[in-house]
Design a protein around this motif. Structure first.
Motif, PDB file in Angstrom:
ATOM      1  N   HIS A   1      10.877  27.986 -37.558  1.00 37.86           N
ATOM      2  CA  HIS A   1      10.707  26.764 -36.797  1.00 37.86           C
ATOM      3  C   HIS A   1      10.406  27.007 -35.114  1.00 37.86           C
ATOM      4  CE1 HIS A   1      10.941  22.461 -35.435  1.00 37.86           C
ATOM      5  NE2 HIS A   1      11.958  23.012 -34.493  1.00 37.86           N
TER       6      HIS A   1
ATOM      7  N   ARG B   1       7.361  29.668 -34.662  1.00 37.35           N
ATOM      8  CA  ARG B   1       6.002  29.359 -34.953  1.00 37.35           C
ATOM      9  C   ARG B   1       5.671  28.017 -34.653  1.00 37.35           C
ATOM     10  NH1 ARG B   1       2.959  32.451 -38.737  1.00 37.35           N
ATOM     11  NH2 ARG B   1       1.747  30.808 -39.282  1.00 37.35           N
ATOM     12  N   PHE B   2       6.577  26.879 -34.874  1.00 33.99           N
ATOM     13  CA  PHE B   2       6.212  25.524 -35.046  1.00 33.99           C
ATOM     14  C   PHE B   2       6.611  24.845 -33.723  1.00 33.99           C
ATOM     15  CE2 PHE B   2       6.565  26.635 -39.576  1.00 33.99           C
ATOM     16  CZ  PHE B   2       5.268  26.493 -39.821  1.00 33.99           C
ATOM     17  N   ALA B   3       8.126  25.123 -33.244  1.00 34.59           N
ATOM     18  CA  ALA B   3       8.212  24.429 -31.984  1.00 34.59           C
ATOM     19  C   ALA B   3       7.497  24.176 -30.764  1.00 34.59           C
ATOM     20  CB  ALA B   3       9.803  25.114 -31.634  1.00 34.59           C
ATOM     21  N   LYS B   4       7.173  23.080 -30.232  1.00 37.26           N
ATOM     22  CA  LYS B   4       6.117  23.169 -29.251  1.00 37.26           C
ATOM     23  C   LYS B   4       6.654  23.825 -27.979  1.00 37.26           C
ATOM     24  CE  LYS B   4       3.460  19.197 -30.491  1.00 37.26           C
ATOM     25  NZ  LYS B   4       4.302  18.381 -31.393  1.00 37.26           N
ATOM     26  N   GLN B   5       7.860  23.574 -27.662  1.00 37.51           N
ATOM     27  CA  GLN B   5       8.650  24.518 -26.601  1.00 37.51           C
ATOM     28  C   GLN B   5       8.928  25.781 -27.252  1.00 37.51           C
ATOM     29  OE1 GLN B   5      11.805  22.239 -25.123  1.00 37.51           O
ATOM     30  NE2 GLN B   5      12.166  23.778 -23.311  1.00 37.51           N
ATOM     31  N   LYS B   6       8.693  26.915 -26.539  1.00 31.88           N
ATOM     32  CA  LYS B   6       9.327  28.183 -26.870  1.00 31.88           C
ATOM     33  C   LYS B   6      10.707  28.373 -26.209  1.00 31.88           C
ATOM     34  CE  LYS B   6       6.202  29.312 -29.925  1.00 31.88           C
ATOM     35  NZ  LYS B   6       6.005  27.840 -30.753  1.00 31.88           N
TER      36      LYS B   6
END
Ligand SMILES: N[C@@H](CCC(=O)N[C@@H](CS)C(=O)NCC(=O)O)C(=O)O
Length: 208
Positions: free
Chosen positions: A116, A119-124
């Motif tokens: 998550h 790869r997927f979270a918009k905010q790193k």
């Protein structure tokens, strides 16, 4: 006949691999979790936590129909139904149970969080990425030490503990782990990929 509700994810693939290993007849119902199909009332009636995988077995050992969710419970059910991949003897059975629970309580949730945040979270978020990537590496260390001593996670035999863990390790790139750094996990991983049932079950449902 067993109805399998699944998607192209590690938890779903555990069950298709298991069904292939057992040679059971099953019908695949893809539940597109990216499109929100896991929230459809008909699916929630089978899987109250609105997650795949789930099964409905129309020929349960007690003669009835049974709906089950939670991949660990489904693996135990199928193993017991067929008398395979889960020993009945006291100590060997406990070995399988502890490595299965290790997967369910550690490998799945922590690798999932690593996927998550990486790869997927918009905010790193560096803290979250580091925390879950480090935990993934620590868990590979646990598995590597175990697999240095025995061929399979629960000992000498291939069991549902391996079936449960394999599809998560197949996503090693997603959680930032190089398999070459864990030689015993790599040996185990290559052994499992060579099983026809693993290869077949891993590709259910087919990627579109
Ligand atoms: N502990 C559950 C976890 C199942 C799970 O996390 N499934 C994911 C896919 S791998 C899912 O359906 N996610 C959809 C959602 O959270 O809405 C199991 O092992 O069955």
């Amino acid at each position: 006949m067993i109805d399998l509700y699944t998607w192209t994810t590690p938890n779903g693939r555990k069950i298709s691999i298991m069904l292939e290993e057992l040679g059971l007849e099953y019908r695949v119902h893809p539940i597109d979790i990216g499109a929100g199909e896991q929230h459809a009332p008909a699916f929630v009636a089978i899987s109250p936590n609105n997650k795949i995988p789930a099964i409905v077995d129309h020929a349960a050992p007690d003669g009835g129909e049974i709906a089950l969710f939670e991949s660990g419970a489904i693996l135990i059910y199928l193993a017991e139904k067929c008398g395979q991949l889960l020993p009945t003897a006291f100590r060997p059975r406990l070995e399988v149970m502890q490595w299965l629970m290790f997967q369910m309580g550690n490998v799945g949730p922590f690798f999932g969080q690593a996927h998550h945040f990486r790869r997927f979270a918009k905010q790193k978020i560096p803290y979250a990425i580091e925390r879950y990537t480090n935990e993934a590496h620590r868990l590979y260390g646990v598995m590597d030490r175990r697999l240095a001593e025995v061929p399979y996670l629960a000992g000498d035999d291939y069991t549902i503990a391996d079936v449960a863990t394999f599809p998560w390790t197949a996503r090693h790139e997603w959680h930032g782990v190089a398999l070459e750094d864990f030689e015993h996990v790599k040996r185990w991983y290559d052994t499992l990929w060579a099983r026809p049932a693993v290869e077949k079950g891993y590709n259910v449902p087919p990627m579109t």
